[in-house]
Enzyme design. Structure first.
Site, short mmCIF file in Angstrom:
data_model
loop_
_atom_site.label_atom_id
_atom_site.label_comp_id
_atom_site.label_asym_id
_atom_site.label_seq_id
_atom_site.Cartn_x
_atom_site.Cartn_y
_atom_site.Cartn_z
N GLN A 270 -4.32 33.54 59.01
CA GLN A 270 -4.96 34.12 57.83
C GLN A 270 -4.04 35.18 57.22
O GLN A 270 -3.72 36.18 57.87
CB GLN A 270 -6.30 34.77 58.21
CG GLN A 270 -7.03 35.35 57.01
CD GLN A 270 -8.32 36.04 57.42
OE1 GLN A 270 -8.68 36.07 58.57
NE2 GLN A 270 -9.01 36.62 56.44
N ARG B 235 -10.48 51.58 59.47
CA ARG B 235 -10.43 51.39 60.91
C ARG B 235 -9.46 52.39 61.52
O ARG B 235 -8.32 52.51 61.10
CB ARG B 235 -10.00 49.97 61.28
CG ARG B 235 -9.86 49.76 62.78
CD ARG B 235 -9.38 48.36 63.11
NE ARG B 235 -10.41 47.38 62.84
CZ ARG B 235 -11.42 47.12 63.66
NH1 ARG B 235 -11.54 47.77 64.78
NH2 ARG B 235 -12.31 46.20 63.35
N GLU C 179 -4.66 44.90 58.88
CA GLU C 179 -3.76 45.74 59.67
C GLU C 179 -3.60 45.23 61.10
O GLU C 179 -2.52 45.37 61.69
CB GLU C 179 -4.24 47.19 59.68
CG GLU C 179 -3.24 48.13 60.37
CD GLU C 179 -3.52 49.59 60.12
OE1 GLU C 179 -2.95 50.42 60.85
OE2 GLU C 179 -4.30 49.91 59.20
N GLY D 137 1.39 31.38 64.93
CA GLY D 137 1.75 32.04 63.69
C GLY D 137 0.55 32.76 63.10
O GLY D 137 -0.54 32.76 63.67
#
Length: 301
Positions: free
Chosen positions: A78, A56, A96, A75
């Site tokens: 995953q 990406r 990212e 928070g």
């Protein structure tokens, strides 16, 4: 709540284990490796480097801000995936956007899955996981497929098995890389769709590709109209303008703004102007719920 606290405490405990230089884990055969590899560990964000193999290249600022707001409230739900490179140093494999958003809100740690892999394995993991999990544009997906074939030396058959896609699907993406770079950029920016690209790739000469591409943008041609234009091109050997598009009387400025507004509002938007100055904007909605959604997008409430 007790379970969540226990899980976080476990992650912090594993983090402390990884910071012990006398018990550095370098391979899956090392002591305590089974406690770390495959488990969720709280890692310092400063100990994680961006993966140079990340496919990406475009990160939507608005979407990143939305993710940052979610992380600030809830928070990181995953965990990201990293590979261990040296003592207390890690490299991103996937996640990212979560990594960037966490830095934006000032987090010091992030939950992560740790893997121990060499560079080739890291490249394969990064590309496969991002193709499957991230909302990449068609060109980014095509480039990821190309890198898996060239750098990991996968055949299209093996690649098909690895990413869970039909070979014909992979072939269609790879063919997009034959398009002129200007057209590839237009697809990445949302001015044309993959359907337009699949029609244009049947035109071998890039100069003719660009000429047809300009007609698509100028007249707002649909995929079907583009396919017709390409068929006429193959029949006559030249680019024909024999179409009757709805946007034929609109300037490129108006067409581009219609596309941008339609993309932002996720519905059809039509602009009508007089003397290229004042005009009217028409927004399509199919239900009260959709109208409320559009109003919230416009007002920011």
């Amino acid at each position: 709540m007790a379970k969540a606290t226990k899980k976080q405490a476990l992650g912090r405990g594993l983090s402390a284990l990884l910071k012990d230089p006398d018990n550095d884990i370098r391979s899956v055969a090392d002591k305590n490796a089974d406690k770390v590899v495959g488990n969720i560990v709280e890692l310092d964000l400063d100990s994680i480097a961006v993966n140079p193999f990340q496919p990406r290249s475009n990160f939507n600022d608005e979407a990143l801000q939305e993710l940052a707001s979610s992380i600030r409230e809830l928070g990181v739900i995953q965990p990201i995936t990293v590979r261990k490179t040296e003592f207390n140093k890690y490299q991103l494999v996937s996640g990212e956007r979560r990594y960037r958003a966490s830095k934006m809100v000032g987090l010091e740690t992030i939950p992560a899955y740790i893997r121990i892999a060499n560079d080739q394995e890291s490249l394969e993991m990064a590309l496969v996981e991002n193709i499957q999990r991230e909302d990449l544009d068609p060109i980014e997906i095509a480039l990821s497929y190309q890198r898996l074939i060239e750098e990991i030396e996968l055949t299209q058959e093996k690649l098909s098995d690895r990413v869970g896609k039909k070979r014909s699907t992979i072939t269609n993406y790879l063919r997009l890389l034959r398009l002129d770079p200007i057209i590839q950029t237009g697809m990445r920016d949302g001015f044309i769709t993959m359907g337009h690209g699949r029609a244009l790739v049947n035109v071998e000469k890039r100069t003719d590709q660009l000429e047809i591409y300009e007609q698509i943008i100028e007249h707002g041609l649909s995929v079907r109209q583009t396919e017709e234009l390409v068929r006429n091109y193959h029949d006559t050997g030249k680019v024909s303008g024999k179409t009757s598009p709805k946007r034929a009387d609109k300037s490129l400025f108006i067409i581009n703004n219609e596309i941008a507004l339609s993309h932002f509002l996720e519905t059809d938007v039509s602009l009508k102007t007089q003397d290229n100055e004042k005009g009217k904007m028409s927004i399509t909605f199919k239900s009260r719920e959709e109208l409320n959604r559009i109003i919230k997008l416009i007002t920011g409430e």
